[in-house]
Design an enzyme around this catalytic site. Structure first.
Site, short mmCIF file in Angstrom:
data_model
loop_
_atom_site.label_atom_id
_atom_site.label_comp_id
_atom_site.label_asym_id
_atom_site.label_seq_id
_atom_site.Cartn_x
_atom_site.Cartn_y
_atom_site.Cartn_z
N HIS A 134 -27.57 41.06 -17.49
CA HIS A 134 -26.91 39.94 -18.17
C HIS A 134 -25.87 40.50 -19.14
CE1 HIS A 134 -26.42 36.25 -20.57
NE2 HIS A 134 -27.03 35.60 -19.62
N ASP A 176 -26.97 28.82 -17.06
CA ASP A 176 -26.78 30.03 -16.25
C ASP A 176 -28.11 30.60 -15.76
OD1 ASP A 176 -26.88 30.58 -19.09
OD2 ASP A 176 -26.44 32.68 -18.68
N HIS A 177 -29.20 30.24 -16.43
CA HIS A 177 -30.53 30.72 -16.02
C HIS A 177 -31.29 29.72 -15.16
CE1 HIS A 177 -30.56 34.19 -18.93
NE2 HIS A 177 -29.49 33.49 -19.29
ZN LIG Z 1 -27.58 33.61 -20.29
ZN LIG Z 2 -28.68 31.61 -22.92
#
Ligand SMILES: [Zn+2]
Ligand SMILES: [Zn+2]
Length: 319
Positions: A289, A109-110
């Site tokens: 986040h 996700d990053h």
């Molecule tokens: Zn994350």
């Molecule tokens: Zn993570």
């Protein structure tokens, strides 16, 4: 009027004027970039793996004296940067000027915006390699991505290729780091600190001529985050609510409790973040986040535990 200002939000109104934060309870959150500060924090993506349309993947820009320093490159990073450049006039966020990035950890996700960050600015005219700093594995990820796009690179740089006159713009100089000062130039000193996540992971502190900014990345509460901030101007920290965690269905039919146990080890709840912030004493706390049932739930949950200045980060907010 900026669409962010028109959207109803049950949040704090925070106005950062100079280095003074004025906050009041309000139905709107009206972020203001510091007027006298040359350093700006631009939230490019405040989301999580959830494919929420208005919350892009994790990515944050620290902009100092017309240079952008990215932290993480979740999905949508280049388009969000482009939107920020168009919407705020921060021209350092134009795609071709995205040249330096730091990554907190290698979770997808990053990092699924990495290929976007490597190739999209190049096709638009970036002539220099991307400089990227992050944990072990970053070099391999970089070289694998470049190999994955070999057909594209060859086609664009061959005798017929429209990018043959600037063949370095897709290259990546990947720097694998350990905790400590990892980058320094005339604008900024960047210090990495180890965080507590499912893999090697770092938070970063940026010291610029006028501000100190700490970003957590994904982490369970750590003393290192408190020590990195210690009265910093801005702490940007991940969070979720316990109510969301209790209600979240397991993805992919995993056994009940699988994600809750993962989250308890590797992420941070509002209660825990409040305790971190009480000890770290940032002038402004930005929640990002985040996972919660609604923004209102996150807001009220955080207010139950924390009386300092905080805002719920939204994509394209500038502080
Ligand atoms: Zn994350
Ligand atoms: Zn993570």
């Amino acid at each position: 009027m900026n669409h962010h200002l028109t959207r109803l939000r049950v949040m704090l109104t925070a106005m950062v004027v100079g280095s003074v934060v004025v906050a009041a309870h309000s139905a709107e959150q009206s972020p203001r970039a510091s007027q006298s500060s040359s350093t700006k924090v631009v939230l490019l993506g405040t989301g999580t793996p959830a494919a929420t349309p208005d919350r892009s993947g994790p990515a944050t820009a620290i902009v100092v004296n017309d240079t952008a320093y990215l932290v993480d490159f979740g999905p949508g990073v280049v388009r969000r940067a482009s939107a920020a450049a168009a919407g705020t006039g921060i021209m350092a966020l134009q795609p071709t000027r995205l040249q330096i990035a730091f990554v907190t950890h290698l979770h997808s996700d990053h990092t699924v915006g990495f290929a976007d960050l490597i190739f999209s600015p190049w096709t638009l005219g970036r002539r220099v390699p991307l400089e990227v700093y992050g944990p072990r594995g970053l070099k391999e990820m970089s070289s694998h991505l470049i190999e994955a796009y070999r057909v594209d690179i060859d086609t664009r740089t061959n005798a017929d290729g429209n990018q043959r006159s600037f063949p370095d713009g897709y290259k990546v100089n990947a720097h694998e780091i350990i905790a400590g000062v990892v980058y320094k130039d005339t604008n900024v000193t960047v210090t990495a600190f180890a965080t507590k996540h499912a893999m090697e992971s770092y938070g970063y502190r940026f010291d610029t001529p006028d501000r100190s900014i700490v970003i957590s990345g994904d982490t369970n509460p750590t003393q290192a985050t408190v020590d990195a901030c210690r009265g910093c101007d801005v702490l940007i920290h991940e969070v979720h609510t316990s109510a969301w965690l209790a209600a979240r269905p397991e993805a992919g039919g995993a056994p009940p409790g699988t994600f809750r146990r993962f989250s308890e080890k590797y992420h941070t709840t509002t209660e825990q973040l409040a305790e971190i912030a009480q000890r770290a004493k940032p002038r402004l706390l930005i929640l990002y986040h985040y996972n919660s049932l609604t923004p209102e739930e996150l807001q009220s949950d955080m207010m139950k535990h924390y009386s300092g200045q905080f805002v719920i980060g939204r994509d394209l907010d500038v502080y």
